[in-house]
Scaffold this active site. Sequence first.
Site, PDB file in Angstrom:
ATOM      1  N   ASN A 112      32.249 -38.060 -22.289  1.00  0.00           N
ATOM      2  CA  ASN A 112      30.828 -37.798 -22.124  1.00  0.00           C
ATOM      3  C   ASN A 112      30.212 -37.715 -23.518  1.00  0.00           C
ATOM      4  OD1 ASN A 112      30.805 -37.599 -19.256  1.00  0.00           O
ATOM      5  ND2 ASN A 112      31.766 -35.589 -19.427  1.00  0.00           N
ATOM      6  N   GLU A 152      29.026 -31.215 -22.480  1.00  0.00           N
ATOM      7  CA  GLU A 152      28.812 -29.763 -22.558  1.00  0.00           C
ATOM      8  C   GLU A 152      29.229 -29.193 -23.907  1.00  0.00           C
ATOM      9  OE1 GLU A 152      31.029 -27.749 -19.536  1.00  0.00           O
ATOM     10  OE2 GLU A 152      30.084 -28.910 -17.930  1.00  0.00           O
ATOM     11  N   HIS A 179      35.540 -35.129 -27.472  1.00  0.00           N
ATOM     12  CA  HIS A 179      36.767 -34.955 -26.690  1.00  0.00           C
ATOM     13  C   HIS A 179      36.909 -36.079 -25.688  1.00  0.00           C
ATOM     14  CE1 HIS A 179      33.474 -32.626 -24.916  1.00  0.00           C
ATOM     15  NE2 HIS A 179      33.974 -32.905 -23.726  1.00  0.00           N
TER      16      HIS A 179
HETATM   17  P1  5GP Z   1      32.176 -32.282 -21.283  1.00  0.00           P
HETATM   18  O1  5GP Z   1      31.209 -32.096 -20.154  1.00  0.00           O
HETATM   19  O2  5GP Z   1      31.626 -31.751 -22.580  1.00  0.00           O
HETATM   20  O3  5GP Z   1      32.676 -33.692 -21.378  1.00  0.00           O
HETATM   21  O4  5GP Z   1      33.456 -31.448 -20.897  1.00  0.00           O
HETATM   22  C1  5GP Z   1      33.763 -30.192 -21.415  1.00  0.00           C
HETATM   23  C2  5GP Z   1      35.022 -29.722 -20.705  1.00  0.00           C
HETATM   24  O5  5GP Z   1      35.506 -28.607 -21.393  1.00  0.00           O
HETATM   25  C3  5GP Z   1      34.792 -29.304 -19.248  1.00  0.00           C
HETATM   26  O6  5GP Z   1      35.619 -30.081 -18.384  1.00  0.00           O
HETATM   27  C4  5GP Z   1      35.172 -27.831 -19.248  1.00  0.00           C
HETATM   28  O7  5GP Z   1      35.849 -27.422 -18.074  1.00  0.00           O
HETATM   29  C5  5GP Z   1      36.074 -27.711 -20.469  1.00  0.00           C
HETATM   30  N1  5GP Z   1      36.056 -26.391 -21.098  1.00  0.00           N
HETATM   31  C6  5GP Z   1      34.945 -25.650 -21.395  1.00  0.00           C
HETATM   32  N2  5GP Z   1      35.311 -24.493 -21.994  1.00  0.00           N
HETATM   33  C7  5GP Z   1      36.665 -24.530 -22.084  1.00  0.00           C
HETATM   34  C8  5GP Z   1      37.628 -23.609 -22.619  1.00  0.00           C
HETATM   35  O8  5GP Z   1      37.307 -22.542 -23.132  1.00  0.00           O
HETATM   36  N3  5GP Z   1      38.944 -23.980 -22.543  1.00  0.00           N
HETATM   37  C9  5GP Z   1      39.336 -25.167 -21.981  1.00  0.00           C
HETATM   38  N4  5GP Z   1      40.646 -25.410 -21.959  1.00  0.00           N
HETATM   39  N5  5GP Z   1      38.455 -26.044 -21.464  1.00  0.00           N
HETATM   40  C10 5GP Z   1      37.132 -25.731 -21.523  1.00  0.00           C
END
Ligand code: 5GP
Length: 122
Positions: free
Chosen positions: A91, A99, A104
């Site tokens: 994303n 988010e 990542h």
């Molecule tokens: P994005 O929407 O930015 O691509 O995904 C962020 C991801 O980070 C989400 O799937 C969310 O569940 C994961 N995430 C958010 N906070 C944490 C955390 O403190 N530890 C881990 N292991 N994953 C996290």
Amino acid sequence: MAYDRTNIFARILRGELPAKKIYEDEYALAFHDIRPLAPVHGLVIPKGEYVSFHDFAAKAAPAELAGFFRAVGKAAKLLGVTDDGFRLLVNNGADAHQEVPHFHVHIFGGKSLGPMLPRSGD
Ligand code: 5GP
């Protein structure tokens, strides 16, 4: 967008927050997503400070680019999804609902994952 050193993945990289590690080397850290969306849901992050995929692609040195994507492959292997298949997802930015502002790659697997995205209008 400037890199925010207080973001959650920066804190995981510094060891300030725990994470369930899958793989680590000089370029990348892979760990399990805290809210898995599939039976296997890993995250791989570069060790450098990059806000997004676009930032990483534009600024990372060739060794970081190569090392990072090699680490994604190693994490997928360690997660046991390379035989049956897996999906990588990034994303990037607001429309994609990114988010966490540290680049990542998501690794999804462990079941048949269905279509890439809902069709427009679904
Ligand atoms: P994005 O929407 O930015 O691509 O995904 C962020 C991801 O980070 C989400 O799937 C969310 O569940 C994961 N995430 C958010 N906070 C944490 C955390 O403190 N530890 C881990 N292991 N994953 C996290």
